[in-house]
Design a protein around this motif. Structure first.
Motif, mmCIF file in Angstrom:
data_model
loop_
_atom_site.group_PDB
_atom_site.id
_atom_site.type_symbol
_atom_site.label_atom_id
_atom_site.label_comp_id
_atom_site.label_asym_id
_atom_site.label_seq_id
_atom_site.Cartn_x
_atom_site.Cartn_y
_atom_site.Cartn_z
ATOM 1 N N SER A 264 57.094 30.581 8.163
ATOM 2 C CA SER A 264 56.048 29.628 8.517
ATOM 3 C C SER A 264 55.606 28.857 7.280
ATOM 4 C CB SER A 264 54.857 30.368 9.145
ATOM 5 O OG SER A 264 53.937 29.467 9.696
ATOM 6 N N GLY A 265 55.707 27.544 7.359
ATOM 7 C CA GLY A 265 55.337 26.685 6.241
ATOM 8 C C GLY A 265 56.104 25.390 6.284
ATOM 9 N N GLY A 266 55.467 24.276 5.872
ATOM 10 C CA GLY A 266 56.120 22.980 5.873
ATOM 11 C C GLY A 266 56.396 22.513 7.294
ATOM 12 N N ARG A 267 57.632 22.094 7.563
ATOM 13 C CA ARG A 267 58.008 21.589 8.879
ATOM 14 C C ARG A 267 58.195 22.705 9.888
ATOM 15 N NH1 ARG A 267 62.914 19.596 8.768
ATOM 16 N NH2 ARG A 267 62.637 18.525 10.762
ATOM 17 N N TYR A 268 58.320 23.939 9.418
ATOM 18 C CA TYR A 268 58.479 25.086 10.311
ATOM 19 C C TYR A 268 57.157 25.839 10.415
ATOM 20 C CZ TYR A 268 63.472 24.222 9.652
ATOM 21 O OH TYR A 268 64.710 23.649 9.595
ATOM 22 N N GLN A 269 56.692 26.040 11.632
ATOM 23 C CA GLN A 269 55.468 26.792 11.877
ATOM 24 C C GLN A 269 55.775 27.861 12.917
ATOM 25 O OE1 GLN A 269 52.555 26.395 10.221
ATOM 26 N NE2 GLN A 269 53.534 24.778 8.982
ATOM 27 N N ILE A 270 55.332 29.106 12.652
ATOM 28 C CA ILE A 270 55.568 30.234 13.547
ATOM 29 C C ILE A 270 54.227 30.728 14.072
ATOM 30 C CG2 ILE A 270 56.518 32.563 13.729
ATOM 31 C CD1 ILE A 270 58.459 31.843 11.497
ATOM 32 N N SER A 271 54.153 30.998 15.375
ATOM 33 C CA SER A 271 52.897 31.436 15.990
ATOM 34 C C SER A 271 52.491 32.803 15.469
ATOM 35 C CB SER A 271 53.046 31.476 17.520
ATOM 36 O OG SER A 271 54.032 32.420 17.895
#
Length: 524
Positions: A264-271
């Motif tokens: 999770s971070g930048g263009r990738y986000q994880i719930s």
């Protein structure tokens, strides 16, 4: 306000004094001729109506005093026209004509031991006690859950049923038949394959009712990933990949693309529960399209799934006209992992007929597709009305992802006639030569079969060897005859036929030897 409170206090004080005085005067003076019995429910539900029924014998007009614990709450002389003295701020208590005590919408704080004393001067007195318990059921229904504890090394089964007086008794008989708790009960067990997929039931018991709830711990099973898409406020494409399994405890999901672990971070986000991967500012190119991997792990196992993210795609299209030919329904399907934010429904043909009462003139038919409807990504069907039953239309659907269009779906025709489509004509053109060649091959095979059958049907007769020999030794008629060996006599005159006749008559005729008989065989 102060005057009302002082009057109420004075009334309560006076009522209490009279009750205590009557109890003091009759104290210790019990007469066997006065008999008092009380009957009624020992358990009542909050908000219900309850009556403690009294039966008095041996007294005609006694004075009755009801006490809640040690505090008198109702005093009345049986049969008196005067109202009873009631000390009850909650307005719950009342007394019946026979001296029975009634509760209206009883409250929890009315759980107590009630005593009735019956006194009649000159006759005697007697008392009787009765215990009433008021219960309140827990709110809602029991809830069951299972989680991983102790560093995800153990399974903890939990059963909750909040509220209630008294609290409900909870237990998991299938796990432990002797252990139980009140209101909120936990039971910890080591994970095992016996518990994987096993339904565990919590039995929740309350004086008024019994309820159950169940929970099943299971490892991550095979699940179908899902891709959804949207356009954010900056008009950039955002996709969401969901890998949510039905595992309990809830599985922890790790994400990767190829050999790259996604965090999770930048263009990738994880719930927060790790089951959703958000990709911001997504681009429809070979770098970002492709296969993403989610690996779900919990205390009972793991499951890995690959998610092939596709561009905007319509996999199938269907068309269903109505009987009048004035409306069609289009339905379409898309792959589960296709990136789509909307659909463009396109039509080729005459413009749609105006609605009743409209004055719009109809345009001529066009040979190009034009967009007639735009649908959201959740749509999978649409109705198109205003068609001319005598005209021919063609329809198709184009999926979109943001500002990017995908490949159009196949084209479907509606209306009478209209000829064949290009692919249909090409198919027929390719099929005609093949059909002719097949017919010729079949005809040739038929001819060969007929000739062969005729040859087999010709009759063949057997020939005797003697006949064959006679035929073989038959003289050649073209050669000179060898019987006349003497030759011919020549003379100057004509031949003397008489001499020849005489000589022929006097000479013996040559004998003719007949050939031996031959048996002939005829085949029928």
């Amino acid at each position: 306000m102060d005057s009302d409170m002082s009057m109420h206090a004075s009334y309560a004080f006076k009522h209490t004094c009279w009750g205590i005085l009557l109890l003091f005067l009759a104290g210790g003076v019990a007469d066997c001729s006065v008999v008092v019995t009380v009957s009624g429910p020992h358990v009542a539900k909050v908000g219900s109506n309850v009556t403690l029924n009294v039966f008095i014998t041996g007294a005609t007009r006694p004075t009755i005093v009801w006490a809640m614990g040690d505090i008198p709450v109702v005093t009345w002389t049986l049969g008196s026209s005067s109202p009873p003295d009631i000390l009850d701020p909650g307005g719950v208590l009342s007394i019946e004509r026979d001296g029975s005590l009634s509760f209206h919408n009883v409250l929890l704080n009315y759980s107590a031991t009630y005593t009735i004393r019956v006194v009649e001067l000159g006759v005697g007195s007697n008392t009787s006690t009765f215990t009433l318990r008021v219960f309140e059921r827990p709110s809602g229904d029991p809830m069951c859950s299972v989680t991983g504890v102790n560093g995800n090394q153990d399974l903890q089964y939990r059963c909750q049923w909040a509220g209630g007086t008294p609290e409900a008794q909870l237990s998991f008989p299938v796990l432990n038949a002797t252990s139980s708790g009140s209101g909120d009960f936990n039971l910890t067990r080591k994970p095992s394959q016996d518990l994987n997929g096993k339904e565990v039931t919590c039995v929740a018991s309350h004086p008024f009712l019994q309820r159950n709830c169940s929970v099943t711990a299971r490892g991550p099973a095979d699940f179908q990933p899902l891709v959804s898409s949207m356009v954010d406020a900056d008009k950039k494409l955002v996709i969401t990949i969901a890998c949510a399994s039905t595992s309990l405890p809830v599985a922890t999901v790790t994400w990767s693309k190829g050999n790259q672990i996604l965090t999770s971070g930048g263009r990738y986000q994880i719930s927060s529960n790790t089951t959703l991967l958000f990709i911001l500012d997504f681009h429809l190119n070979s770098t970002e399209l492709g296969t993403y991997t989610c690996n779900a792990v919990n205390i009972l196992g793991n499951q890995t799934n690959d998610v092939s993210v596709l561009g905007p795609t319509v996999s199938d299209l269907g068309l269903f006209p109505n009987q009048e030919g004035t409306m069609v329904t289009l339905t379409w399907e898309t792959p589960r992992t296709s990136v789509i934010t909307g659909f463009e429904v396109q039509m080729m043909g005459p413009s749609l007929l105006p609605s009743p009462g409209g004055r719009q003139r109809r345009k001529r038919a066009t040979n190009e597709f034009g967009t007639i409807q735009e649908k959201p990504s959740s749509a999978r069907s649409t109705n198109i009305s205003g068609l001319d039953p005598k005209a021919t239309y063609r329809f198709r659907v184009i999926p979109t992802a943001g500002a990017t269009r995908g490949q159009p779906s196949k084209e479907l025709r509606a209306g009478p006639g209209g000829g064949l489509s290009g692919p249909a004509i090409a198919g027929i053109a390719a099929g005609i030569p093949c059909g002719i060649l097949l017919i010729l091959i079949i005809i040739a095979l038929i001819i060969l079969c007929v000739v062969w059958r005729r040859k087999r049907r010709q009759t063949r007769y057997p020939v005797s060897r003697a006949v064959e020999k006679v035929v073989a030794t038959q003289p050649n008629l073209n050669t000179p005859h060898t019987l006349l060996t003497g030759g011919l006599k020549t003379s100057a005159g004509p031949p003397d036929y008489s001499v020849h006749l005489a000589s022929e008559r006097s000479s013996t005729l040559p004998s003719v030897v007949s050939p031996p008989p031959v048996r002939m065989a005829t085949t029928v």
